[in-house]
Design an enzyme around this catalytic site. Structure first.
Site, short mmCIF file in Angstrom:
data_model
loop_
_atom_site.label_atom_id
_atom_site.label_comp_id
_atom_site.label_asym_id
_atom_site.label_seq_id
_atom_site.Cartn_x
_atom_site.Cartn_y
_atom_site.Cartn_z
N CYS A 71 0.84 -1.20 0.00
CA CYS A 71 0.00 0.00 0.00
C CYS A 71 0.88 1.25 0.00
O CYS A 71 2.06 1.20 0.32
CB CYS A 71 -0.95 0.02 1.20
SG CYS A 71 -0.12 0.02 2.79
N CYS A 72 0.27 2.35 -0.39
CA CYS A 72 0.90 3.66 -0.31
C CYS A 72 -0.19 4.65 0.08
O CYS A 72 -1.35 4.27 0.25
CB CYS A 72 1.56 4.04 -1.64
SG CYS A 72 0.45 4.13 -3.06
N THR A 73 0.16 5.90 0.21
CA THR A 73 -0.83 6.87 0.70
C THR A 73 -2.01 7.03 -0.23
O THR A 73 -3.14 7.25 0.20
CB THR A 73 -0.16 8.24 0.91
OG1 THR A 73 0.51 8.63 -0.31
CG2 THR A 73 0.85 8.18 2.04
#
Length: 205
Positions: free
Chosen positions: A56-58
């Site tokens: 995941c990332c922001t």
């Protein structure tokens, strides 16, 4: 991260790797979308000792989507299929620079685990599947697509939300992958990806 999330990770013995922070460099032109970051992430992703794993990332798009695109390169997908998947999930927030990076990513940078049993089964046996289960999954997707299309054409119904429109695109992509003409979605292991640049080639060579 929130303290409650950190505590949950500690209680459940969940390891967290912030690869963007680990790869960060103070140079003004540094970007997290770089070979070092992608190499580390892919090698971690392709080692079963790190599974199960959540990537995941922001935003869920600007780092995660190019990472998955480069993973598809390592899996020997065709460029057409890779970009189709990228656009289906990135939606209107997709970036041409990401597509170009995926295209030109050097897969030889990635070192696959040498020890037997450390590559994930889905990577080794990508083309093997339970066809009966797959048929049931596709029937469910077609039914969901028909429901969305019926709502879209019925003026008395509320308009589709942005999330539902993105879901519709993703279903279209999954169904296209199941079509006969997509049987060549994977490149032959003996075939190198031809020159299909997204960048204009001025010298025509």
């Amino acid at each position: 991260l929130l303290r409650t999330v950190v505590k949950f990770f500690e209680d459940k013995d969940v390891r967290q790797h912030n690869l963007g922070l680990e790869a960060w460099r103070p140079e003004p032109d540094w970007t997290c979308l770089c070979d070092e970051f992608l190499k580390d992430a892919l090698e971690m992703l392709l080692d079963v000792r790190n599974h199960p794993v959540l990537v995941c990332c922001t935003s869920g798009i600007f780092q995660t989507a190019p990472l998955v695109g480069c993973l598809r390169r390592v899996q020997n997908w065709s460029l057409t299929a890779i970009l189709d998947e990228y656009r289906a999930f990135a939606g209107p927030r997709g970036r041409l620079t990401h597509e170009q990076y995926i295209e030109f990513f050097d897969v030889d940078l990635v070192t696959l685990p040498a020890e037997e049993g450390r590559l994930p089964a889905w990577f080794i046996d990508y083309n093997l599947m339970d066809f009966q289960q797959k048929a049931l999954e596709l029937d469910g997707l077609r039914q969901q697509l028909r429901m969305l299309q019926a709502r879209e054409s019925d003026e008395s119904q509320e308009r589709l939300t942005a999330e539902e429109k993105l879901t519709k695109r993703r279903i279209h992509f999954a169904l296209r992958c199941s079509d006969a003409q997509w049987s060549t979605m994977l490149c032959s292991p003996d075939t190198r990806m031809g020159k299909q640049s997204l960048v204009d080639d001025e010298d025509d060579d």
